[in-house]
Design a protein around this motif. Sequence first.
Motif, mmCIF file in Angstrom:
data_model
loop_
_atom_site.group_PDB
_atom_site.id
_atom_site.type_symbol
_atom_site.label_atom_id
_atom_site.label_comp_id
_atom_site.label_asym_id
_atom_site.label_seq_id
_atom_site.Cartn_x
_atom_site.Cartn_y
_atom_site.Cartn_z
ATOM 1 N N SER A 8 0.779 -1.175 0.056
ATOM 2 C CA SER A 8 -0.036 0.048 0.034
ATOM 3 C C SER A 8 0.758 1.189 0.010
ATOM 4 O O SER A 8 1.468 1.667 0.847
ATOM 5 C CB SER A 8 -1.021 0.238 1.245
ATOM 6 O OG SER A 8 -1.986 -1.023 1.079
ATOM 7 N N LEU A 13 -3.183 4.215 -1.874
ATOM 8 C CA LEU A 13 -4.084 4.575 -0.964
ATOM 9 C C LEU A 13 -4.727 5.739 -1.531
ATOM 10 O O LEU A 13 -6.195 5.884 -1.239
ATOM 11 C CB LEU A 13 -3.351 5.032 0.574
ATOM 12 C CG LEU A 13 -2.670 3.840 1.058
ATOM 13 C CD1 LEU A 13 -1.795 4.191 2.118
ATOM 14 C CD2 LEU A 13 -3.473 2.855 1.704
ATOM 15 N N ILE A 38 -4.162 11.190 4.366
ATOM 16 C CA ILE A 38 -3.835 9.764 4.530
ATOM 17 C C ILE A 38 -3.016 9.457 5.739
ATOM 18 O O ILE A 38 -2.688 8.780 6.391
ATOM 19 C CB ILE A 38 -3.212 9.347 3.219
ATOM 20 C CG1 ILE A 38 -4.170 9.088 2.189
ATOM 21 C CG2 ILE A 38 -2.255 7.828 3.271
ATOM 22 C CD1 ILE A 38 -3.889 8.886 0.606
ATOM 23 N N ASN A 39 -2.033 10.670 5.790
ATOM 24 C CA ASN A 39 -0.874 10.576 6.771
ATOM 25 C C ASN A 39 -1.648 10.692 8.308
ATOM 26 O O ASN A 39 -1.269 10.034 9.048
ATOM 27 C CB ASN A 39 0.021 11.642 6.575
ATOM 28 C CG ASN A 39 1.113 11.227 5.663
ATOM 29 O OD1 ASN A 39 1.730 10.228 5.748
ATOM 30 N ND2 ASN A 39 1.405 11.981 4.612
ATOM 31 N N TYR A 42 -3.029 7.324 8.958
ATOM 32 C CA TYR A 42 -1.954 6.488 9.241
ATOM 33 C C TYR A 42 -1.418 6.652 10.689
ATOM 34 O O TYR A 42 -1.436 5.867 11.241
ATOM 35 C CB TYR A 42 -0.733 6.624 8.022
ATOM 36 C CG TYR A 42 0.192 5.806 8.128
ATOM 37 C CD1 TYR A 42 0.187 4.511 8.605
ATOM 38 C CD2 TYR A 42 1.362 6.246 7.490
ATOM 39 C CE1 TYR A 42 1.349 3.423 8.842
ATOM 40 C CE2 TYR A 42 2.435 5.355 7.434
ATOM 41 C CZ TYR A 42 2.385 3.900 8.067
ATOM 42 O OH TYR A 42 3.506 3.228 8.189
ATOM 43 N N TYR A 46 -1.655 3.850 13.653
ATOM 44 C CA TYR A 46 -0.301 3.677 13.923
ATOM 45 C C TYR A 46 -0.498 3.628 15.789
ATOM 46 O O TYR A 46 -0.201 2.685 16.547
ATOM 47 C CB TYR A 46 0.870 4.376 13.567
ATOM 48 C CG TYR A 46 2.276 4.196 14.154
ATOM 49 C CD1 TYR A 46 2.902 3.114 13.300
ATOM 50 C CD2 TYR A 46 2.799 4.655 15.231
ATOM 51 C CE1 TYR A 46 4.129 2.918 13.715
ATOM 52 C CE2 TYR A 46 4.073 4.130 15.332
ATOM 53 C CZ TYR A 46 4.647 3.195 14.867
ATOM 54 O OH TYR A 46 5.909 2.871 15.096
ATOM 55 N N TYR A 149 5.841 6.981 13.893
ATOM 56 C CA TYR A 149 5.640 6.450 12.511
ATOM 57 C C TYR A 149 6.272 7.416 11.528
ATOM 58 O O TYR A 149 6.541 8.244 11.753
ATOM 59 C CB TYR A 149 3.978 6.398 12.296
ATOM 60 C CG TYR A 149 3.393 7.534 11.646
ATOM 61 C CD1 TYR A 149 3.018 7.570 10.470
ATOM 62 C CD2 TYR A 149 3.227 8.867 12.468
ATOM 63 C CE1 TYR A 149 2.516 8.804 9.706
ATOM 64 C CE2 TYR A 149 2.778 10.006 11.834
ATOM 65 C CZ TYR A 149 2.374 9.856 10.335
ATOM 66 O OH TYR A 149 2.004 10.969 9.739
ATOM 67 N N ILE A 159 3.201 1.942 3.378
ATOM 68 C CA ILE A 159 2.909 1.870 4.919
ATOM 69 C C ILE A 159 3.465 0.702 5.238
ATOM 70 O O ILE A 159 4.047 -0.095 4.636
ATOM 71 C CB ILE A 159 1.392 1.774 5.065
ATOM 72 C CG1 ILE A 159 0.750 0.699 4.282
ATOM 73 C CG2 ILE A 159 0.975 3.104 4.558
ATOM 74 C CD1 ILE A 159 -0.756 0.285 4.820
ATOM 75 N N ILE A 163 0.492 -3.450 8.873
ATOM 76 C CA ILE A 163 -0.595 -2.975 8.346
ATOM 77 C C ILE A 163 -1.301 -3.494 7.326
ATOM 78 O O ILE A 163 -2.386 -3.926 6.991
ATOM 79 C CB ILE A 163 -0.746 -1.404 8.344
ATOM 80 C CG1 ILE A 163 -0.447 -0.821 9.809
ATOM 81 C CG2 ILE A 163 -1.838 -0.727 7.879
ATOM 82 C CD1 ILE A 163 0.058 0.656 9.645
ATOM 83 N N SER A 164 -0.469 -3.659 6.153
ATOM 84 C CA SER A 164 -0.981 -4.094 4.745
ATOM 85 C C SER A 164 -1.140 -5.690 5.213
ATOM 86 O O SER A 164 -2.118 -6.118 4.537
ATOM 87 C CB SER A 164 0.256 -4.069 3.827
ATOM 88 O OG SER A 164 0.472 -2.749 3.537
ATOM 89 N N ASP A 169 -4.979 -1.221 6.131
ATOM 90 C CA ASP A 169 -4.945 -0.179 5.342
ATOM 91 C C ASP A 169 -6.260 0.449 4.938
ATOM 92 O O ASP A 169 -6.444 1.542 4.552
ATOM 93 C CB ASP A 169 -4.196 -0.491 4.190
ATOM 94 C CG ASP A 169 -4.360 -1.683 3.385
ATOM 95 O OD1 ASP A 169 -5.171 -2.608 3.713
ATOM 96 O OD2 ASP A 169 -3.909 -1.888 2.137
ATOM 97 N N ILE A 172 -7.240 3.367 6.649
ATOM 98 C CA ILE A 172 -6.675 4.681 6.244
ATOM 99 C C ILE A 172 -7.683 5.280 5.194
ATOM 100 O O ILE A 172 -7.911 6.436 4.991
ATOM 101 C CB ILE A 172 -5.335 4.551 5.820
ATOM 102 C CG1 ILE A 172 -4.273 4.051 7.153
ATOM 103 C CG2 ILE A 172 -4.576 5.455 5.128
ATOM 104 C CD1 ILE A 172 -3.026 3.690 6.636
#
Length: 175
Positions: A8, A13, A38-39, A42, A46, A149, A159, A163-164, A169, A172
């Motif tokens: 991802s 994403l 997205i960040n 994320y 995290y 992160y 990422i 997570i993937s 994901d 996110i």
Amino acid sequence: LNGGLLMSTLSALRSRARQRADMENSQFVADSEINQYINDAYAELYDLLVSRFEDYFLDEPVNFTITSGSSYSLPSDFYKLAGIDKASFNTDYFALRPFSFANRNNNTNTNKLRGINTDVQYRIVGDKIRFVPEQNAPGSYRIWYIPSYTPLSSDSDAISTVISRNNWDDYIVIT
């Protein structure tokens, strides 16, 4: 692909988020704005995973030595402490315990005479680790911690595989 897993990336994403919002061919929301969302998601994910599954992002320990004084600066990418070990005389390590602020003076000379435990203990104070009693602080240590992160900045940044691999994901993308 990473070992059979689809990575991802920031680009992937962003595309999935646009698909989810049915805005695949729209630039109503700029890529830079979606990247920020997205960040943000994320970072939130995290934090949730670190809080719930503390060892997923645990890094290799960092070794350090204190020759004088009683404090050590935390690594620049420090996020959360997992533990601190001190080397004994034969280079075996033993886990240290944190001290509570209320008990910060339990290792004074007066308390030693009373038989109160004087083993080295630690506490995070600001951006440093403080060890008490100060006279027992010098030695070799290792710190186990979870790093911060890393925000995704280029389209090819991916990422965490943790997570993937677990399909988290989607959190996110939906966020």
